[in-house]
Design an enzyme around this catalytic site. Sequence first.
Site, PDB file in Angstrom:
ATOM      1  N   GLY A  19       0.834  -1.184  -0.079  1.00 22.74           N
ATOM      2  CA  GLY A  19       0.008   0.123  -0.073  1.00 22.74           C
ATOM      3  C   GLY A  19       0.892   1.344  -0.030  1.00 22.74           C
ATOM      4  CG  ASN A  21       1.399   3.497  -5.756  1.00 20.60           C
ATOM      5  OD1 ASN A  21       2.244   4.284  -5.696  1.00 20.60           O
ATOM      6  ND2 ASN A  21       1.348   2.093  -6.378  1.00 20.60           N
ATOM      7  CG  LEU A 101     -11.193  -5.990 -11.372  1.00 21.63           C
ATOM      8  CD1 LEU A 101     -11.287  -4.561 -10.976  1.00 21.63           C
ATOM      9  CD2 LEU A 101     -12.137  -6.879 -10.413  1.00 21.63           C
ATOM     10  CG  ASN A 115      -4.085  -0.212 -13.250  1.00 19.01           C
ATOM     11  OD1 ASN A 115      -3.936  -0.452 -12.000  1.00 19.01           O
ATOM     12  ND2 ASN A 115      -3.712  -0.804 -14.282  1.00 19.01           N
ATOM     13  CG  HIS A 117       1.201  -2.182 -12.671  1.00 22.46           C
ATOM     14  ND1 HIS A 117       2.382  -2.494 -12.927  1.00 22.46           N
ATOM     15  CD2 HIS A 117       0.186  -3.147 -12.644  1.00 22.46           C
ATOM     16  CE1 HIS A 117       2.419  -3.916 -12.546  1.00 22.46           C
ATOM     17  NE2 HIS A 117       1.035  -4.204 -12.431  1.00 22.46           N
TER      18      HIS A 117
END
Length: 121
Positions: A19, A21, A101, A115, A117
């Site tokens: 975590g 980010n 997903l 997103n 990444h």
Amino acid sequence: MLNVSSEKKRIAVLVSGGGTNLQAILDAQKSGLITSGEVVLVISNQKSAYALQRAEDNGIDHYFVSKKKLGSQAAFEQELIRLMEAYQVDLIVMAGFLAILSEDFTSRYDHRILNIHPSLI
């Protein structure tokens, strides 16, 4: 004319790991760098993800959602949708979320998923 609401957008962060980010987003929120949104929900597909502790430490509701426990991709995504609706999420940030997903899920949140990444894709 652009219609911009002064109301903060409700953000869900999907994570699978430490975590970092998520923490950067929370720090930016606390410092006032992010003013138009607020993280209201953190979801991980990994029970041991430290990101869940980061959410706890910051007073943010957080959940572990297991595709294996729920038995199928459809059930997994339905639980994600249930949580998104319960928290009235406007924006989803995938911050190192290591689950794929479906198009059914992503089209439901068209233009409302970011997103992030942690490495080159």
